[in-house]
Scaffold this motif. Structure first.
Motif, mmCIF file in Angstrom:
data_model
loop_
_atom_site.group_PDB
_atom_site.id
_atom_site.type_symbol
_atom_site.label_atom_id
_atom_site.label_comp_id
_atom_site.label_asym_id
_atom_site.label_seq_id
_atom_site.Cartn_x
_atom_site.Cartn_y
_atom_site.Cartn_z
ATOM 1 N N SER A 87 12.866 38.374 -20.535
ATOM 2 C CA SER A 87 12.391 37.235 -20.923
ATOM 3 C C SER A 87 11.091 37.419 -22.133
ATOM 4 C CB SER A 87 11.335 36.649 -19.863
ATOM 5 O OG SER A 87 10.407 36.944 -19.208
ATOM 6 N N GLU A 88 10.604 38.583 -22.039
ATOM 7 C CA GLU A 88 9.625 38.894 -23.119
ATOM 8 C C GLU A 88 10.220 39.066 -24.437
ATOM 9 O OE1 GLU A 88 7.980 42.695 -21.868
ATOM 10 O OE2 GLU A 88 6.677 41.809 -20.212
ATOM 11 N N ILE A 89 11.525 39.394 -24.626
ATOM 12 C CA ILE A 89 12.286 39.383 -25.964
ATOM 13 C C ILE A 89 13.434 38.565 -26.067
ATOM 14 C CG2 ILE A 89 11.427 41.790 -26.123
ATOM 15 C CD1 ILE A 89 14.286 42.719 -24.902
ATOM 16 N N GLY A 90 13.471 37.592 -25.094
ATOM 17 C CA GLY A 90 14.509 36.431 -25.298
ATOM 18 C C GLY A 90 15.913 36.795 -25.103
ATOM 19 N N VAL A 91 16.166 37.905 -23.948
ATOM 20 C CA VAL A 91 17.495 38.374 -23.864
ATOM 21 C C VAL A 91 17.970 37.665 -22.285
ATOM 22 C CG1 VAL A 91 18.678 40.580 -23.176
ATOM 23 C CG2 VAL A 91 17.240 40.586 -25.035
ATOM 24 N N SER A 92 19.300 37.394 -22.171
ATOM 25 C CA SER A 92 19.712 36.840 -21.196
ATOM 26 C C SER A 92 19.947 37.909 -20.212
ATOM 27 C CB SER A 92 20.949 36.220 -21.396
ATOM 28 O OG SER A 92 20.787 34.997 -22.630
ATOM 29 N N VAL A 93 20.184 37.339 -18.803
ATOM 30 C CA VAL A 93 20.299 38.344 -17.756
ATOM 31 C C VAL A 93 21.220 37.839 -16.715
ATOM 32 C CG1 VAL A 93 19.475 39.543 -15.781
ATOM 33 C CG2 VAL A 93 17.770 39.214 -17.899
ATOM 34 N N GLU A 94 22.473 38.746 -16.576
ATOM 35 C CA GLU A 94 23.409 38.186 -15.602
ATOM 36 C C GLU A 94 23.357 39.161 -14.412
ATOM 37 O OE1 GLU A 94 27.194 37.455 -17.432
ATOM 38 O OE2 GLU A 94 26.367 36.062 -18.733
ATOM 39 N N LEU A 95 23.414 38.728 -13.192
ATOM 40 C CA LEU A 95 23.056 39.661 -12.042
ATOM 41 C C LEU A 95 24.215 39.179 -11.001
ATOM 42 C CD1 LEU A 95 19.197 39.005 -11.387
ATOM 43 C CD2 LEU A 95 20.582 40.845 -12.476
ATOM 44 N N ALA A 96 24.853 40.334 -10.317
ATOM 45 C CA ALA A 96 25.752 40.163 -9.307
ATOM 46 C C ALA A 96 25.020 40.696 -7.990
ATOM 47 C CB ALA A 96 26.851 41.065 -9.582
ATOM 48 N N VAL A 97 24.724 39.627 -7.297
ATOM 49 C CA VAL A 97 23.893 39.787 -5.939
ATOM 50 C C VAL A 97 24.719 39.641 -4.759
ATOM 51 C CG1 VAL A 97 21.944 39.232 -5.046
ATOM 52 C CG2 VAL A 97 21.993 38.981 -7.470
ATOM 53 N N GLY A 98 25.009 40.575 -3.779
ATOM 54 C CA GLY A 98 25.541 40.425 -2.726
ATOM 55 C C GLY A 98 25.449 39.104 -1.664
ATOM 56 N N LEU A 99 26.338 38.592 -1.358
ATOM 57 C CA LEU A 99 26.065 37.306 -0.491
ATOM 58 C C LEU A 99 25.231 37.727 0.809
ATOM 59 C CD1 LEU A 99 29.533 35.561 -1.023
ATOM 60 C CD2 LEU A 99 27.185 35.326 -2.355
ATOM 61 N N SER A 100 25.111 38.701 1.140
ATOM 62 C CA SER A 100 24.605 39.119 2.522
ATOM 63 C C SER A 100 22.974 39.280 2.136
ATOM 64 C CB SER A 100 24.897 40.605 3.034
ATOM 65 O OG SER A 100 24.664 41.653 2.180
ATOM 66 N N PHE A 101 22.527 39.382 0.830
ATOM 67 C CA PHE A 101 21.041 39.388 0.473
ATOM 68 C C PHE A 101 20.462 38.037 0.585
ATOM 69 C CE2 PHE A 101 22.765 43.273 -1.601
ATOM 70 C CZ PHE A 101 21.717 44.243 -1.116
ATOM 71 N N SER A 102 19.064 38.128 0.623
ATOM 72 C CA SER A 102 18.223 36.775 0.960
ATOM 73 C C SER A 102 18.758 35.696 0.012
ATOM 74 C CB SER A 102 16.923 37.512 0.496
ATOM 75 O OG SER A 102 16.057 36.271 0.455
ATOM 76 N N PRO A 103 19.013 34.655 0.746
ATOM 77 C CA PRO A 103 19.368 33.371 -0.176
ATOM 78 C C PRO A 103 18.191 33.011 -0.653
ATOM 79 C CG PRO A 103 20.131 33.255 2.223
ATOM 80 C CD PRO A 103 19.312 34.723 2.115
ATOM 81 N N LEU A 104 16.973 33.081 -0.151
ATOM 82 C CA LEU A 104 15.913 32.869 -1.114
ATOM 83 C C LEU A 104 15.674 33.573 -2.322
ATOM 84 C CD1 LEU A 104 13.491 30.754 -0.922
ATOM 85 C CD2 LEU A 104 12.161 32.454 0.491
ATOM 86 N N LYS A 105 15.799 34.740 -2.168
ATOM 87 C CA LYS A 105 15.874 35.542 -3.536
ATOM 88 C C LYS A 105 16.702 35.199 -4.422
ATOM 89 C CE LYS A 105 14.298 40.216 -2.186
ATOM 90 N NZ LYS A 105 14.545 41.585 -2.015
ATOM 91 N N ARG A 106 18.069 35.017 -4.025
ATOM 92 C CA ARG A 106 18.997 34.490 -4.853
ATOM 93 C C ARG A 106 18.508 33.120 -5.633
ATOM 94 N NH1 ARG A 106 22.525 35.666 -0.729
ATOM 95 N NH2 ARG A 106 23.366 33.592 -0.374
ATOM 96 N N HIS A 107 18.051 32.210 -4.858
ATOM 97 C CA HIS A 107 17.518 31.133 -5.456
ATOM 98 C C HIS A 107 16.391 31.175 -6.215
ATOM 99 C CE1 HIS A 107 16.320 26.668 -5.775
ATOM 100 N NE2 HIS A 107 15.399 27.086 -5.161
ATOM 101 N N PHE A 108 15.488 32.287 -6.250
ATOM 102 C CA PHE A 108 14.396 32.351 -6.944
ATOM 103 C C PHE A 108 14.966 32.958 -8.267
ATOM 104 C CE2 PHE A 108 11.674 30.496 -3.784
ATOM 105 C CZ PHE A 108 10.546 30.074 -4.360
ATOM 106 N N LEU A 109 15.685 33.933 -8.254
ATOM 107 C CA LEU A 109 16.244 34.553 -9.369
ATOM 108 C C LEU A 109 16.752 33.627 -10.334
ATOM 109 C CD1 LEU A 109 18.190 37.789 -7.709
ATOM 110 C CD2 LEU A 109 16.468 37.753 -9.415
ATOM 111 N N GLU A 110 17.590 32.462 -9.811
ATOM 112 C CA GLU A 110 18.030 31.482 -10.755
ATOM 113 C C GLU A 110 16.779 30.558 -11.177
ATOM 114 O OE1 GLU A 110 22.594 30.302 -9.475
ATOM 115 O OE2 GLU A 110 21.120 29.821 -7.843
#
Length: 313
Positions: A91-114
């Motif tokens: 975000s410091e340099i205006g670059v997009s990020v795409e992440l593959a996050v396993g569905l078993s990981f914290s749903p709250l984390k996935r929500h906050f990543l978005e």
């Protein structure tokens, strides 16, 4: 090239040498119990130790020309914490990020990543049984069709992950230890996902002149050295692959912690210290506490509060 991008390149704080330089943001190192030192890495931006590696990897890729704002999209597979670091660094340099996050990981984390600005990719593929690695590999193979120019940070195989912890996290700890009286021996209690922070921190402490022994913490039933894994709730350790960045010659002992011991330690630390630590941190604290009995003043046990426990059920 935008003015914003030129400012980023020319900014002194972003021009790194070939090894990482210490961050201006230092996290506390506290003796929370007699002889037990806890490095509060949840006090980092992004709330975990992973931001150090993410920023170093991104900045080195920028210097090498592998990441170009406006053209490049950073891609990674992550359980969440490294993803937060990437979002902050990019975000410091205006670059997009795409992440593959396993569905078993914290749903709250996935929500906050978005919410933080990451795009979570491959959801349908993951639901159909693909692994996060397979999702990343598919996107890399189809980058042209997707209209993407990807840079894969590849935290599990990128040696700059170790650099970040050797020359930043570990160097920072070594400097903080100098403020304590006559510390000569350190028992470092750590887990391993990639193995980068265990390797980097240990090397830094050895380079600083400390005698160091390392205890690797694993969930009961897991043996990462021999690629034996069971299901567990300790996100970030024993992640299903032998830690590729772990220097096994540094490991003196291995301790297994069960779920009940982790929960009991998590509750004890919250009640006595006011810190709500994550499950992996609590497992390491459980192992570390057992090593603190009858140590001389020159010997301390060190472990890491990797992230906070608010993500985890």
């Amino acid at each position: 090239m935008t003015n914003h991008w030129l400012r980023y390149l020319k900014s002194e704080k972003n021009i790194l040498p070939t090894t990482a330089s210490p961050s201006s943001h230092w996290t506390p190192l506290r003796e929370i119990e007699p002889n037990l030192l806890l490095k509060l890495e949840f006090d980092n931006p992004g709330a975990s130790h992973k931001v150090r590696a993410a920023r170093h990897i991104v900045r080195c890729a920028v210097q090498a020309g592998h990441i170009v704002p406006g053209l490049t999209t950073v891609i990674e597979k992550t359980g969440g914490n490294f993803g937060f670091g990437l979002v902050l660094a990019c975000s410091e340099i205006g670059v997009s990020v795409e992440l593959a996050v396993g569905l078993s990981f914290s749903p709250l984390k996935r929500h906050f990543l978005e919410l933080s600005g990451a795009k979570l990719i491959g959801i349908d593929q993951l639901r159909a049984g693909s692994t996060p690695r397979e999702v990343v590999e598919w996107h890399l193979a189809n980058a042209g069709r997707l209209g993407k120019s990807y840079f894969y940070t590849d935290q599990f195989n990128n040696p700059k992950n170790i650099e970040a912890h050797e020359y930043e996290t570990g160097a920072e700890i070594a400097q903080q230890l100098k403020d304590l009286d006559n510390i000569k021996n350190i028992s470092f209690v750590s887990c391993a996902g990639t193995g980068a922070h265990l390797t980097g921190i240990t090397r830094a402490l050895l380079s600083a002149g400390y005698t160091v022994d390392v205890t690797l913490v694993e969930p009961t039933g897991c043996d990462s050295r021999n690629s034996i894994f069971v299901e567990h709730k300790f996100e970030g350790m024993a992640v299903g692959v032998k830690p590729p960045l772990l220097d096994w010659d540094l490991v003196s002992d291995t301790v297994h912690i069960d779920h009940a011991s982790m929960l009991a330690t998590k509750q004890r630390i919250a009640a006595t210290q006011g810190y709500i630590v994550g499950n992996t941190s609590a497992a390491c604290l459980a192992a570390a506490s057992a090593l603190t009995v009858q140590l001389p003043k020159s010997h301390k046990v060190l472990t890491i509060a990797y992230d906070h426990g608010l993500w985890y059920a």
